[in-house]
Design an enzyme around this catalytic site. Structure first.
Site, PDB file in Angstrom:
ATOM      1  N   SER A 119       0.826  -1.208   0.000  1.00 29.64           N
ATOM      2  CA  SER A 119       0.000   0.000   0.000  1.00 29.64           C
ATOM      3  C   SER A 119       0.859   1.257   0.000  1.00 29.64           C
ATOM      4  O   SER A 119       0.340   2.348  -0.151  1.00 29.64           O
ATOM      5  CB  SER A 119      -0.964  -0.005   1.186  1.00 29.64           C
ATOM      6  N   HIS A 140      -2.920  -3.496  -6.238  1.00 24.42           N
ATOM      7  CA  HIS A 140      -3.316  -3.087  -4.882  1.00 24.42           C
ATOM      8  C   HIS A 140      -4.816  -3.331  -4.696  1.00 24.42           C
ATOM      9  O   HIS A 140      -5.644  -2.554  -5.176  1.00 24.42           O
ATOM     10  CB  HIS A 140      -2.953  -1.604  -4.714  1.00 24.42           C
ATOM     11  N   GLU A 152      -6.251  -1.012  -7.605  1.00 20.40           N
ATOM     12  CA  GLU A 152      -5.379   0.086  -8.046  1.00 20.40           C
ATOM     13  C   GLU A 152      -4.129  -0.570  -8.642  1.00 20.40           C
ATOM     14  O   GLU A 152      -3.408  -1.287  -7.950  1.00 20.40           O
ATOM     15  CB  GLU A 152      -5.012   0.962  -6.834  1.00 20.40           C
ATOM     16  N   ASN A 190      -4.104   6.146  -1.278  1.00 19.73           N
ATOM     17  CA  ASN A 190      -3.635   6.629   0.023  1.00 19.73           C
ATOM     18  C   ASN A 190      -3.175   8.082   0.002  1.00 19.73           C
ATOM     19  O   ASN A 190      -3.205   8.757   1.023  1.00 19.73           O
ATOM     20  CB  ASN A 190      -2.523   5.725   0.552  1.00 19.73           C
TER      21      ASN A 190
END
Ligand code: NAI
Length: 293
Positions: A119, A140, A152, A190
């Site tokens: 991540s 991801h 992702e 993120n």
């Protein structure tokens, strides 16, 4: 053609990733250094597949296929030998991942694609541990994997177009929604989520509003299914802190500096759901959200 997929790490994410590949007919080799993690993962997958059957998400044939398609290994060499794709979902630690990718490069056929579910760690840095950076990519998944639609997909500096296309097509085969992005700190998910969580924590720290008010405003006002503080507890406050530090360092921009309250809570061992307390207190058997303070 991808038929056999090795998943490295049988924790929260590895078990979900193994589940979804097995559900869609791939032969899955699940690898973990800890036999107890493999045992727990297989049990979790069985329970989740039972729940999917009860809800009518899968048929009894698919439920059976999930069990038949799963094979577990404690040896990385044996687990990855025949895999055309490896998805690494081991502990979020750069050195651990670099070591795994070095081994994967030696143990898999040169044509195999090596993906990571990291991540926050640079895909380009992970790829540089191998002799085939063009075949290394970020894949991801979101937690919980069988439920969340997004994948992702992160192109490292050297990832080839063919590899990206293969992983996009594979994600669609899993009935997921792939989004391709480039490799910069936090990728997209993120990079946007963590500053929002950090701002929510700052709002609490500065006494502007309480835990319940902050989360209610974002749930009822912005149609978020979970407020940012509850989501931070779910992700793990240690994980949030680490990702913010990576954003701050990676961009050299103080706007990503973690809120001192977050740093304090991690130091106090209040990590969220996994330790029973974060912004809320978690009691097994109840779903009521009780602010910790
Ligand atoms: P976890 O701690 O639940 O599981 C990690 C597993 O990796 C453990 O079972 C551990 O024994 C195993 N492991 C460690 N070193 C290994 C090695 N050398 N070979 C084989 N297995 C090894 O971690 P979690 O939460 O499943 O995270 C895994 C990855 O997924 C991390 O990179 C994390 O950043 C990423 N991620 C996590 C999300 C989450 O919500 N937990 C969401 C999206 C990505």
């Amino acid at each position: 053609m991808i038929q056999t997929i090795a998943v490295i790490g049988a924790g929260t994410m590895g078990s979900g990733i193994a589940h979804i590949f097995a559900q869609y007919g791939f032969s899955v080799h699940l690898v973990d250094v800890r036999p107890e993690a493999l045992e727990k993962a297989l049990l979790t997958i069985r329970k989740n597949a039972d729940r999917q059957l009860t809800k009518g998400v899968i048929t009894p044939d698919i439920q059976q296929a999930i069990q038949n398609n799963l094979h577990s290994f404690t040896s990385l060499q044996e687990g990855v030998r025949n895999a055309q794709l490896v998805v690494e979902a081991a502990t979020e630690n750069k050195q651990v991942k670099l070591d795994i990718f070095k081994q994967l490069d030696d143990c898999t056929s040169p044509g195999s694609i090596l993906a990571t579910n990291t991540s926050s760690i640079s895909i380009t840095a992970i790829a540089a541990a191998t002799q085939r950076p063009e075949k290394v990519i970020g894949m991801h998944f979101m937690n919980p994997v069988p439920v969340m639609k997004l994948v992702e997909i992160i192109n490292g500096y050297s990832t080839s177009k063919e590899v990206t296309e293969t992983i996009v097509a594979l994600s669609k085969q899993l009935e997921k929604t792939p989004c391709v992005v480039n490799d910069y700190p936090g990728f997209i998910a993120n990079r946007i989520l963590m500053p929002m969580i950090n701002e929510a924590i700052y709002s609490l720290y500065e006494g502007i509003a309480g835990v319940t008010e902050i989360d209610t405003i974002m749930k009822q006002g912005m149609a978020h299914p979970m407020g940012p503080l509850q989501l931070a507890d779910f992700i793990g406050l240690d994980v949030c802190l680490n990702i913010l530090k990576i954003l701050q360092e990676g961009f050299g921009n103080p706007k990503y500096a973690p809120c001192p309250l977050l740093t304090n809570m991690v130091a106090a061992g209040k990590l969220g759901v996994k330790t029973g307390e974060g912004f809320y207190r978690y009691t097994p058997g109840t779903k009521e959200l009780v602010p910790a303070r």
